[in-house]
Write a protein that holds these residues in place. Structure first.
Motif, PDB file in Angstrom:
ATOM      1  N   ARG A 810       7.488  18.651 -31.009  1.00 23.70           N
ATOM      2  CA  ARG A 810       6.694  19.098 -29.587  1.00 23.70           C
ATOM      3  C   ARG A 810       5.253  19.375 -29.341  1.00 23.70           C
ATOM      4  NH1 ARG A 810       9.818  22.047 -27.230  1.00 23.70           N
ATOM      5  NH2 ARG A 810       8.584  24.646 -27.355  1.00 23.70           N
ATOM      6  N   LEU A 811       4.355  20.208 -30.682  1.00 25.29           N
ATOM      7  CA  LEU A 811       3.558  20.279 -30.327  1.00 25.29           C
ATOM      8  C   LEU A 811       2.332  18.989 -30.538  1.00 25.29           C
ATOM      9  CD1 LEU A 811       2.852  23.349 -32.315  1.00 25.29           C
ATOM     10  CD2 LEU A 811       1.843  23.240 -29.867  1.00 25.29           C
ATOM     11  N   TRP A 812       3.239  18.190 -32.266  1.00 32.33           N
ATOM     12  CA  TRP A 812       2.908  16.681 -32.517  1.00 32.33           C
ATOM     13  C   TRP A 812       2.837  15.967 -31.527  1.00 32.33           C
ATOM     14  CZ3 TRP A 812       6.019  12.868 -33.270  1.00 32.33           C
ATOM     15  CH2 TRP A 812       5.314  11.811 -33.876  1.00 32.33           C
ATOM     16  N   THR A 813       4.393  16.443 -30.909  1.00 33.43           N
ATOM     17  CA  THR A 813       3.859  14.722 -29.351  1.00 33.43           C
ATOM     18  C   THR A 813       2.623  14.873 -28.734  1.00 33.43           C
ATOM     19  OG1 THR A 813       6.551  15.495 -29.434  1.00 33.43           O
ATOM     20  CG2 THR A 813       4.960  14.296 -27.629  1.00 33.43           C
ATOM     21  N   GLU A 814       2.394  16.215 -28.341  1.00 34.16           N
ATOM     22  CA  GLU A 814       1.395  16.767 -27.466  1.00 34.16           C
ATOM     23  C   GLU A 814      -0.332  16.271 -28.224  1.00 34.16           C
ATOM     24  OE1 GLU A 814       1.430  20.886 -26.889  1.00 34.16           O
ATOM     25  OE2 GLU A 814       3.194  20.828 -25.534  1.00 34.16           O
ATOM     26  N   ALA A 817      -0.399  12.522 -28.535  1.00 34.84           N
ATOM     27  CA  ALA A 817      -0.665  11.880 -26.562  1.00 34.84           C
ATOM     28  C   ALA A 817      -2.935  11.877 -27.000  1.00 34.84           C
ATOM     29  CB  ALA A 817      -0.620  13.036 -25.960  1.00 34.84           C
ATOM     30  N   ASP A 818      -2.950  13.226 -27.332  1.00 35.38           N
ATOM     31  CA  ASP A 818      -4.684  13.460 -27.271  1.00 35.38           C
ATOM     32  C   ASP A 818      -5.411  12.616 -27.898  1.00 35.38           C
ATOM     33  OD1 ASP A 818      -4.688  15.733 -25.120  1.00 35.38           O
ATOM     34  OD2 ASP A 818      -5.132  17.397 -26.882  1.00 35.38           O
ATOM     35  N   GLU A 819      -4.254  12.645 -29.554  1.00 34.37           N
ATOM     36  CA  GLU A 819      -5.066  11.104 -30.459  1.00 34.37           C
ATOM     37  C   GLU A 819      -5.370  10.253 -29.993  1.00 34.37           C
ATOM     38  OE1 GLU A 819      -4.294  13.794 -34.512  1.00 34.37           O
ATOM     39  OE2 GLU A 819      -2.598  12.194 -33.087  1.00 34.37           O
ATOM     40  N   GLN A 820      -4.518   9.592 -29.074  1.00 38.05           N
ATOM     41  CA  GLN A 820      -4.449   8.233 -28.229  1.00 38.05           C
ATOM     42  C   GLN A 820      -5.476   8.069 -27.695  1.00 38.05           C
ATOM     43  OE1 GLN A 820      -0.342   7.958 -27.598  1.00 38.05           O
ATOM     44  NE2 GLN A 820       0.199   6.825 -28.997  1.00 38.05           N
ATOM     45  N   ARG A 821      -5.410   8.706 -26.351  1.00 34.89           N
ATOM     46  CA  ARG A 821      -6.279   9.522 -26.037  1.00 34.89           C
ATOM     47  C   ARG A 821      -8.108   9.184 -25.999  1.00 34.89           C
ATOM     48  NH1 ARG A 821      -8.753  13.519 -22.875  1.00 34.89           N
ATOM     49  NH2 ARG A 821      -7.242  14.987 -24.084  1.00 34.89           N
ATOM     50  N   HIS A 822      -7.966   9.394 -27.090  1.00 32.48           N
ATOM     51  CA  HIS A 822      -9.840   9.495 -27.677  1.00 32.48           C
ATOM     52  C   HIS A 822      -9.853   8.904 -29.054  1.00 32.48           C
ATOM     53  CE1 HIS A 822     -11.079  13.645 -25.494  1.00 32.48           C
ATOM     54  NE2 HIS A 822     -10.071  14.059 -26.378  1.00 32.48           N
ATOM     55  N   ARG A 823      -8.852   8.029 -28.791  1.00 35.60           N
ATOM     56  CA  ARG A 823      -9.041   6.659 -30.072  1.00 35.60           C
ATOM     57  C   ARG A 823      -9.198   7.241 -31.247  1.00 35.60           C
ATOM     58  NH1 ARG A 823     -12.815   3.756 -28.971  1.00 35.60           N
ATOM     59  NH2 ARG A 823     -14.390   5.210 -27.247  1.00 35.60           N
ATOM     60  N   ILE A 824      -8.622   8.344 -31.987  1.00 37.12           N
ATOM     61  CA  ILE A 824      -8.435   9.261 -32.947  1.00 37.12           C
ATOM     62  C   ILE A 824      -6.936   8.695 -34.000  1.00 37.12           C
ATOM     63  CG2 ILE A 824      -8.502  10.886 -34.688  1.00 37.12           C
ATOM     64  CD1 ILE A 824     -10.226  12.251 -31.464  1.00 37.12           C
ATOM     65  N   SER A 825      -7.541   8.372 -35.173  1.00 33.09           N
ATOM     66  CA  SER A 825      -5.752   7.778 -35.767  1.00 33.09           C
ATOM     67  C   SER A 825      -5.013   8.969 -35.697  1.00 33.09           C
ATOM     68  CB  SER A 825      -6.413   7.831 -37.497  1.00 33.09           C
ATOM     69  OG  SER A 825      -7.687   6.889 -37.894  1.00 33.09           O
ATOM     70  N   PRO A 826      -4.218   8.449 -35.659  1.00 33.12           N
ATOM     71  CA  PRO A 826      -2.987   9.166 -35.399  1.00 33.12           C
ATOM     72  C   PRO A 826      -1.982  10.440 -36.280  1.00 33.12           C
ATOM     73  CG  PRO A 826      -1.945   7.147 -35.754  1.00 33.12           C
ATOM     74  CD  PRO A 826      -3.496   6.970 -35.637  1.00 33.12           C
ATOM     75  N   SER A 827      -2.289  11.757 -36.244  1.00 35.75           N
ATOM     76  CA  SER A 827      -1.678  12.849 -36.495  1.00 35.75           C
ATOM     77  C   SER A 827      -0.290  12.044 -37.571  1.00 35.75           C
ATOM     78  CB  SER A 827      -1.711  13.940 -36.731  1.00 35.75           C
ATOM     79  OG  SER A 827      -2.619  14.155 -36.404  1.00 35.75           O
ATOM     80  N   ARG A 828       0.290  11.971 -39.287  1.00 41.61           N
ATOM     81  CA  ARG A 828       1.662  11.589 -39.945  1.00 41.61           C
ATOM     82  C   ARG A 828       2.726  13.157 -38.485  1.00 41.61           C
ATOM     83  NH1 ARG A 828       4.528  13.758 -43.807  1.00 41.61           N
ATOM     84  NH2 ARG A 828       3.001  15.142 -44.558  1.00 41.61           N
ATOM     85  N   GLU A 829       3.774  12.013 -38.415  1.00 38.40           N
ATOM     86  CA  GLU A 829       5.344  13.068 -38.102  1.00 38.40           C
ATOM     87  C   GLU A 829       6.019  13.938 -38.905  1.00 38.40           C
ATOM     88  OE1 GLU A 829       9.246  11.343 -36.176  1.00 38.40           O
ATOM     89  OE2 GLU A 829       7.937   9.630 -36.800  1.00 38.40           O
ATOM     90  N   PRO A 830       6.104  15.017 -38.654  1.00 38.01           N
ATOM     91  CA  PRO A 830       6.846  15.509 -39.242  1.00 38.01           C
ATOM     92  C   PRO A 830       8.395  15.202 -40.048  1.00 38.01           C
ATOM     93  CG  PRO A 830       6.115  16.851 -37.518  1.00 38.01           C
ATOM     94  CD  PRO A 830       5.933  15.623 -37.121  1.00 38.01           C
ATOM     95  N   ASP A 831       8.405  15.572 -40.778  1.00 38.96           N
ATOM     96  CA  ASP A 831       9.432  14.590 -41.598  1.00 38.96           C
ATOM     97  C   ASP A 831      10.497  15.617 -42.302  1.00 38.96           C
ATOM     98  OD1 ASP A 831      11.144  13.326 -43.895  1.00 38.96           O
ATOM     99  OD2 ASP A 831       9.905  11.540 -43.976  1.00 38.96           O
ATOM    100  N   TYR A 832      11.257  15.933 -41.587  1.00 34.57           N
ATOM    101  CA  TYR A 832      12.665  16.720 -41.960  1.00 34.57           C
ATOM    102  C   TYR A 832      13.190  16.646 -43.544  1.00 34.57           C
ATOM    103  CZ  TYR A 832      12.622  18.281 -37.209  1.00 34.57           C
ATOM    104  OH  TYR A 832      11.625  18.423 -35.759  1.00 34.57           O
TER     105      TYR A 832
END
Length: 912
Positions: A810-814, A817-832
Motif C-alpha cells: 500500500r505504501l508503494w502504491t501511494e 502515485a506521487d512519483e507519477q504526479r511529479h514525473r519521477i521514474s517509478p520505484s520498483r514494485e515489491p516482489d514476493y
C-alpha cells in the motif's frame, strides 16, 4: 632506445616477472609525476599493473590506497592477488559481505562501499592518496553505473584517481570530463593486444579462418576480407541442404539430413584435436551452461590425465570441506565434482560462490579445460583461455533477444589468449544457416564502443546531497556529472544548427523586407487557416467514424443496409451483429454473395437500415449455395425498398462552415493587402521557407532546453516530493534534512524511499526474525520472469507477515502515485517471490526445504542454490542497514536476530 626507469617505478618494475609495455610505462610515469590517469586498453593487456603501481606508491609514502571493483568476485580476486604480493597484514577487504582488516593502508572494496564511506564522511578516508577504479566503463551500467560518478565527483581534490577501462571509442571525451572534475589527468589509450587474436568459424566439425589474413597487405591498412574458402564451403553447405529438402523420401530411410550444428562434446573434441584448449564457451543462459556440462558427461569426453584428476580432487575437497553434508545432494555436488574430474565445468551467477571460485582456481591452474559460461565471466574475472567459443550471436537482455554489439563481442572474445602462456588467442563462432559470415566480420572488426553515462539522481543521493551541501551546491555537482557533460556536448551540435538557421532567417528576412514584413504576416495567416482546416477535417472524420460505429452497434440480425463505397458497395444483410464492441464489426452478406465482417470504414451510417428480412435459424455463410440463396432473397426483399444506390447519386450542397474562427481568418486573408499582389505566390514561397526554418529552430531549441540542466530538474522534482513527505524541511530560507531524512540517508537500496517509509511508519514492528527477513526480501528481490511474483501466487506463512506485506504494498502504491504526479521514474514494485524461501531458511536452516518452498509457492520462478545464497546475502545487507537505521529499538534487535538466522550453513560458508 627506451629510456631507463628511475625512482619508485624502477623499484616496482624490478618486482615484476615481465617488462612493462609502453602504455604501462606512460601511465605509471604520469602517476609518479602526480597526475591522475585514465587507461583504456583491451582485455588482457595488463591495465591492472597501473592500479598496482598506485598501491606501491601509497605504501612507499606511508599513505592509503583504495582499490575498487564493480563486483564482489573481482574484489575477492584482487584482494587475494595483493595479499600474495604484500602480505595479509597490509591488505584489507570490504565488500558488504566481508570485512577483513578494514583499517589497513590498502583496502580492496566494491565501489558502493566507497560511495557509502564518502556520504558518511568516514574517518577511513583520512590519509587517502590514491583510488583505483577498475572496470570504470561499468558506469554505463543501467542499474549501478551511477555509483562510479558519485565517487568521482565526491572524492577529495587531493586524491589521485586511477581509472582503468576497456577500450572505448570516446576515451578522450571521458578523459576530458575526468580532467574537468578532477584536475590534471593523463589519458592513455592502447589498442594493441599483447596476444594476437585470430578469428574462426566452425562449420560442422571443420574450423575455418574468418578472414583471409594472407591477402592482407599491412602497408595498405585495408579492411580484412572474409576468407573465400569459408564463403565457398557455406555456399556449398546451403546448396546441399536446399537440394536435400527437395529430394523424395527413400523407402525406410526418409530424406537426406539437413545441416545440424555439432554437439557440444563434438565442438570440444574438435578444439582439443586442434590444440585449442583450454576454452570458454559463452552460452547466454544459466540453464544452457548446466545442460552443456550434462551433455558432455553423457559422452565419452575426458580431458584430464590421472595425475590431473588427483590434483582436482584434492582442490575440490579442500574448497568444499565446510559445506554441510546434508546440502550436498541438493547442490548436485557429486555431478559437479565428476565434471571437474573430467576437465569440464559451468560458470555463472546462479552457482554457489564456493563452486564458482573452485572452477576459477582449477581453470587458472590448467586443470579444467572446457568451461561453459554466461557473459558475467567476461567482466574482469581473471580467467583467460586459449580459445573463446560463441554458440550464438544473439542474447536475451531480460526483455527481448537482441544481436550482440561489437563491444559485447570484443569483451567476450577478449578472454582468448593468456599472456605469458599463449603466443596467440582464438575466437570461434559456431555457424548455423541463419548466421552470415559478413555479420561476424562486422562484429570482429568494428572498433566503435562509446561509453554512455547512466547517472541520475536517486532518493538516497538527493537526501545526502541536500544534507552535505544544500540544493545550490548540489546543482553544481550534478552539472559536473559525466551525464550532463555528454548532454552538454550533444547540445553543441544543436546550438550550431540553431545558429545556422538564424543566419538563413536573416538572409530571407532581408529578401522579404524585414522580420515584420507584410508578406510574412500574410503567410502566417494562410498557415493558420490550413491548420484550422486540417483540425476541422480531423474532427469531422472522428465524428463520422463515431456515427458509423453507433449505427453499426445498433444493427440487428436480418437488417438490410447499404455499404456505401469500396469493392463491397451495394445491398447487404446482417447475419451476426456485434453490438457490445467499441469498434463493432458485424458479419454481413452482400447481394453479390460476399460474406464477411465490415467496419466503420465500409459503412457511413448516414442512411439507417432500409428494412428487415427473415433469415434461416442457422446460416452457413461459408457454404456457396447458402450464400447464393440468401443473396437472392435479399434482392427480392429490397425490391420494394427505396434503395439509395438504385436512386443514383444525390449531390447536395456541401456542409457549411460552422467554425466562426475559420470564417474570420478567411475574411482577414481576403482583405489583406498582400492578397492582391500580382507576384503574391512567389513571395509567399520565400515566406513559407522562412517559417519552416523558424519552426525547425524552435524544435532544436526545445531539445537544447530539455538537455540543459536535465539532471538538476530531476533533482528538484525529487526534493519537492521529499519535502511533501517530511524528509526535507523547506520552511526556512535553506532546505534542511529532517530526522526522517537522516534515516533515508542511511538506506542504500534500489527501494530506498520505500524502506524508509516502512521503517518510519512502523509497519514492520512486531514481526519475528524470519518474518522481518521475508518482508525485507520483498522490497529487493527481482523474479527472473517478466513480472514480479504476485501475492496470490506465493504462500505467505503467517498472518502477521501477510499484513506487513500488504501494508508495504500500500505504501508503494501511494509512493507510485506521487512519483507519477511529479514525473519521477517509478520505484520498483515489491516482489514476493523470495518470501517463502527466506522465511523457511531463517526458521529452519534447511536448504532443501527453502528451495522447495519457492517451487511450491511459484513454480514459474525456479531458484538455484547459488541464486538463493546471492539473494540471502542481499537480504543480509539490507537487514544490516535496518539494524543501524530503524528508529525502533525492538526492530533493530529483531533485525540483528534475523541476520544471525540467515548467516548460517551454506550462506555463511559461501562468502563471495
Amino acid at each position: 632506445m627506451t629510456k631507463p626507469l628511475s625512482g619508485q617505478l624502477a623499484d616496482f618494475a624490478a618486482q615484476l616477472s615481465f617488462p612493462l609495455d609502453p602504455f604501462q610505462r606512460e601511465a605509471c610515469t604520469a602517476l609518479e609525476n602526480g597526475h591522475g590517469v585514465l587507461v583504456c586498453a583491451p582485455t588482457g593487456a595488463g591495465k591492472t599493473v597501473v592500479g598496482e603501481f598506485a598501491v606501491h606508491l601509497a605504501l612507499a609514502a606511508g599513505r592509503k590506497c583504495f582499490y575498487t571493483t564493480p563486483i564482489k568476485a573481482l574484489s575477492n580476486q584482487k584482494h587475494s592477488d595483493l595479499v600474495r604480493r604484500y602480505g595479509p597484514e597490509k591488505i584489507g577487504l570490504l565488500t558488504g559481505d566481508q570485512s577483513i582488516n578494514g583499517d589497513a593502508d590498502i583496502v580492496v572494496m566494491t565501489t558502493e562501499v566507497l560511495r557509502n564511506m564518502l556520504y558518511a564522511n568516514s574517518p577511513a578516508l583520512h590519509g587517502l592518496s590514491y583510488v583505483v577504479m577498475d572496470e570504470v566503463h561499468f558506469l554505463a551500467d543501467r542499474m549501478r553505473g551511477a555509483v562510479w560518478e558519485e565517487v568521482i565527483l565526491h572524492l577529495p581534490e587531493d586524491v589521485r584517481l586511477v581509472s582503468l577501462s576497456a577500450t572505448v571509442s570516446n576515451a578522450e571525451e571521458f578523459g576530458g570530463w575526468i580532467q574537468a572534475v578532477r584536475g590534471d589527468t593523463t589519458v592513455v589509450v592502447d589498442e594493441h593486444r599483447p596476444v594476437p587474436l585470430w578469428q574462426h568459424v566452425m562449420v560442422g566439425k571443420r574450423l575455418f579462418d574468418l578472414f583471409d589474413y594472407r591477402a592482407q597487405d599491412p602497408r595498405t591498412h585495408k579492411k580484412l576480407k572474409v576468407h573465400p574458402d569459408l564463403l565457398r564451403h557455406i555456399a556449398f553447405r546451403r546448396e546441399a541442404d536446399r537440394m536435400a529438402a527437395w529430394q523424395p523420401r527413400v523407402r525406410g530411410r526418409g530424406r537426406p539430413s539437413i545441416y545440424r550444428p555439432p554437439s557440444r562434446p563434438e565442438v570440444i573434441a574438435t578444439l582439443d584435436n586442434a590444440g585449442l584448449l583450454p576454452a570458454i564457451t559463452f552460452i547466454f543462459s544459466r540453464a544452457g551452461c548446466d545442460a552443456a556440462v550434462k551433455q558432455c558427461l553423457r559422452s565419452s569426453l575426458r580431458l584430464t590425465t590421472a595425475d590431473e584428476r588427483e590434483r582436482i580432487a584434492e582442490i575440490v575437497d579442500r574448497r568444499c570441506a565446510d559445506l554441510p553434508e546434508s546440502d550436498l545432494l541438493i547442490l548436485d555436488y557429486h555431478e559437479w565434482r565428476e565434471g571437474l574430474l573430467r576437465g569440464l565445468a559451468a560458470h555463472h551467477a546462479g552457482m554457489l560462490a564456493t563452486f564458482r571460485h573452485t572452477v576459477e582456481e582449477l581453470f587458472v591452474a590448467g586443470l579444467v579445460k572446457a568451461v561453459f559460461a554466461t557473459e558475467t565471466l567476461a567482466l574482469g574475472i581473471n580467467m583467460p583461455a586459449r580459445t573463446v567459443v560463441l554458440e550464438r550471436l544473439v542474447k536475451f537482455n531480460g526483455e527481448q533477444h537482441l544481436p550482440l554489439t561489437p563491444g559485447e563481442y570484443t569483451q567476450l572474445t577478449g578472454r582468448a589468449g593468456r599472456r605469458g602462456i599463449d603466443v596467440e588467442g582464438h575466437a570461434v563462432v559456431l555457424w548455423t544457416p541463419e548466421v552470415d559470415p559478413i555479420e561476424i566480420a562486422g562484429l570482429a572488426s568494428t572498433r566503435t564502443f562509446p561509453l554512455r553515462s547512466s547517472f541520475a539522481p536517486t532518493y538516497n543521493m538527493t537526501i545526502n546531497l541536500v544534507h552535505q551541501m544544500g540544493p545550490a551546491q548540489a546543482h553544481k555537482l550534478l552539472e559536473s556529472s559525466f551525464a550532463q557533460y555528454q548532454a552538454d556536448r550533444s547540445v553543441v551540435g544543436l546550438v550550431r544548427g540553431i545558429e545556422r538557421g538564424e543566419r538563413m532567417l536573416a538572409e530571407l528576412a532581408e529578401e522579404l523586407g524585414g522580420p515584420d514584413s507584410p508578406v510574412l504576416e500574410y503567410t502566417r495567416l494562410r498557415m493558420q487557416i490550413s491548420e484550422r482546416e486540417r483540425a476541422q477535417a480531423r474532427a469531422s472524420r472522428l465524428q463520422r467514424r463515431q456515427a458509423a460505429n453507433e449505427a453499426l452497434a445498433a444493427l440487428r440480425r436480418g437488417d438490410i443496409i447499404v455499404i456505401g463505397h469500396g469493392r463491397r458497395a451495394g445491398l447487404a444483410v446482417v447475419l451476426d451483429p456485434d453490438p457490445d464492441s467499441d469498434e463493432p464489426r458485424p458479419l454481413v452478406l452482400t447481394e453479390h454473395r460476399w460474406a464477411g465482417r465490415i467496419s466503420s470504414a465500409d459503412f457511413s451510417g448516414a442512411s439507417a437500415k432500409l428494412g428487415r428480412m427473415r433469415l434461416p435459424k442457422r446460416v452457413e455463410h461459408r457454404n456457396p449455395r447458402a450464400r447464393r440463396d440468401i443473396a437472392s432473397a435479399l434482392r427480392s426483399a429490397a425490391a420494394g425498398l427505396d434503395v439509395p444506390s438504385r436512386r443514383g447519386r444525390r449531390s447536395g450542397p456541401s456542409e457549411p462552415d460552422i467554425d466562426p474562427e475559420l470564417v474570420s481568418l478567411r475574411d482577414q486573408m481576403r482583405r489583406h493587402p498582400v492578397h492582391k499582389l500580382p507576384d503574391r505566390e512567389q513571395r509567399v514561397r520565400v515566406a513559407e521557407r522562412y517559417l519552416r526554418i523558424e519552426r525547425d529552430n524552435a524544435q532544436l531549441q526545445q531539445k537544447v532546453n530539455a538537455a540543459t540542466n536535465s539532471l538538476a530538474r530531476t533533482f528538484d522534482r525529487i526534493v519537492v516530493l521529499l519535502t511533501e513527505r517530511g524528509y526535507i524541511d523547506g520552511s526556512g530560507p535553506v532546505p534542511k534534512v529532517t530526522d526522517d531524512g537522516l534515516l533515508l540517508a542511511r538506506i542504500y537500496s534500489e527501494s530506498d524511499l520505500l524502506v524508509a517509509e516502512s521503517l518510519r511508519s512502523g509497519i514492520w514492528q512486531g514481526l519475528d526474525a524470519p518474518e522481518l527477513a521475508a518482508v525485507v526480501s520483498a522490497v529487493l528481490y527481482e523474479s527472473r520472469g517478466d513480472t514480479p511474483s504476485s501475492p496470490e501466487a506465493v504462500h505467505i506463512p503467517t498472518g502477521r507477515l501477510r499484513r506487513a506485506l500488504n501494508q508495504t504494498r500500500r505504501l508503494w502504491t501511494e509512493l507510485r502515485a506521487d512519483e507519477q504526479r511529479h514525473r519521477i521514474s517509478p520505484s520498483r514494485e515489491p516482489d514476493y517471490g523470495f518470501v517463502p524461501a527466506v522465511y523457511r531458511w531463517a526458521s529452519t536452516g534447511d536448504l532443501t526445504a527453502a528451495l522447495l518452498a519457492v517451487e511450491a509457492g511459484d513454480s514459474s520462478t525456479p531458484l538455484s542454490a547459488g541464486d538463493f545464497v546471492r539473494w540471502c546475502r542481499q537480504v543480509l545487507d539490507l537487514l544490516d542497514q535496518v539494524a543501524n537505521a530503524a528508529p525502533d529499538a525492538e526492530l533493530r534487535s529483531t533485525a540483528r536476530r534475523a541476520i544471525g538466522d540467515i548467516r548460517r550453513g551454506v550462506v555463511a560458508v559461501d562468502a563471495g
